[in-house]
Design an enzyme around this catalytic site. Structure first.
Site, short mmCIF file in Angstrom:
data_model
loop_
_atom_site.label_atom_id
_atom_site.label_comp_id
_atom_site.label_asym_id
_atom_site.label_seq_id
_atom_site.Cartn_x
_atom_site.Cartn_y
_atom_site.Cartn_z
N ASP A 8 0.88 -1.15 0.00
CA ASP A 8 0.00 0.00 0.00
C ASP A 8 0.94 1.22 0.00
OD1 ASP A 8 -2.31 1.61 0.40
OD2 ASP A 8 -1.77 1.75 2.52
N ASP A 10 -0.10 5.18 0.84
CA ASP A 10 -0.36 6.18 1.89
C ASP A 10 -0.36 5.51 3.26
OD1 ASP A 10 -0.92 8.40 0.04
OD2 ASP A 10 -2.72 7.27 -0.49
C1 BG6 Z 1 -5.69 5.61 -0.40
C2 BG6 Z 1 -5.98 6.44 0.83
O1 BG6 Z 1 -4.35 5.25 -0.42
O2 BG6 Z 1 -5.99 6.36 -1.56
C3 BG6 Z 1 -7.43 6.89 0.81
O3 BG6 Z 1 -5.76 5.65 1.98
C4 BG6 Z 1 -7.73 7.62 -0.49
O4 BG6 Z 1 -7.68 7.72 1.92
C5 BG6 Z 1 -7.35 6.76 -1.68
O5 BG6 Z 1 -9.12 7.94 -0.54
C6 BG6 Z 1 -7.59 7.42 -3.03
O6 BG6 Z 1 -6.62 8.39 -3.26
P1 BG6 Z 1 -6.61 9.45 -4.45
O7 BG6 Z 1 -5.22 9.99 -4.36
O8 BG6 Z 1 -6.87 8.70 -5.72
O9 BG6 Z 1 -7.67 10.43 -4.14
MG MG Z 2 -2.83 3.27 3.38
#
Ligand code: BG6
Ligand code: MG
Length: 220
Positions: A8, A10
């Site tokens: 993963d 974030d």
């Molecule tokens: C995930 C996060 O990695 O990415 C979520 O944990 C987020 O909180 C999701 O909603 C989507 O991210 P993005 O950058 O496409 O808006």
């Molecule tokens: Mg995450």
């Protein structure tokens, strides 16, 4: 020994998880004059941008048109991307660079299994893009986390069976997705992640030898 490591992004590779929720907080305050409580952050973790907004609107008992929904998603992303501007390799979470290097030294293939459409941009800013053999595009995945799809696709993208991989997550939905894919799950975080095969409280403790030990014990 496992052959593939699925990451993963974030909250596992980079300290970007709070930036997502901060952007949502600002958007919700701007448009509805409401303060989002921190208690719902976990439910927005790991899930797509659209699913995060669904969670938020459901919690606030607000219903909006499809057009406004799309606009809020776009606006949140602009704010979020703005907050990524200053991202550098210094934003890589402690221990992750060493962990990645150790995996590479052992011939283990790496794939990114993030729900974020900003994944390739972030990996580039962190100067980690060349460490990954594959990045799954979440837009090609029908069912997002907690469904197993993205992790199954990540394993396939590095020519591994799910049973030959480990995957690392910091969210409840993400750990559920890994488990449903029949992949060895590693969590970084607290007790809310105790459905994982192995938990580390911090990325600092995430070392190849610790992960190997946990993998060996499980496979016996
Ligand atoms: C995930 C996060 O990695 O990415 C979520 O944990 C987020 O909180 C999701 O909603 C989507 O991210 P993005 O950058 O496409 O808006
Ligand atoms: Mg995450």
């Amino acid at each position: 020994m496992f052959k593939g490591a699925l990451f993963d992004l974030d909250g596992v590779i980079a300290d970007t998880a709070p930036l997502h929720f901060n952007a949502w907080k600002q958007i919700i305050f701007k448009h509805f004059g409401l303060n989002l409580p921190d208690s719902i952050e976990e439910k927005t973790k790991g899930v797509s941008r659209e699913d995060s907004l669904r969670v938020i609107l459901k919690y606030l008992k607000i219903s909006i048109s499809d057009y406004d929904f799309m606009k809020l998603c776009e606006e949140k992303n602009l704010l979020y991307v703005e907050s990524l501007e200053k991202l550098t390799p210094k934003n890589i979470l402690p221990g992750i660079e060493t962990f990645i290097q150790d995996l590479q030294r052992n011939g283990i293939k790496l794939a990114l299994a993030s729900s974020s459409k900003n994944g390739p941009y972030i990996l580039k800013k962190l100067e980690l893009d060349r460490s990954f053999q594959a990045i799954v595009n979440p837009e090609n995945i029908t069912e997002g986390k907690p469904a197993p799809d993205i992790f199954l696709e990540a394993a396939k993208s590095i020519q591994c069976e799910p049973e030959e991989c480990i995957a690392i997550e910091d969210s409840v939905a993400g750990v559920t997705a890994i488990n449903s894919a029949n992949i060895f799950s590693i969590a970084v975080g607290g007790a809310e992640l105790n459905h994982a095969n192995k938990i580390f409280t911090s990325t600092k403790d995430l070392t190849l030898s610790e992960v190997e030990n946990a993998w060996q014990i499980q496979k016996k």
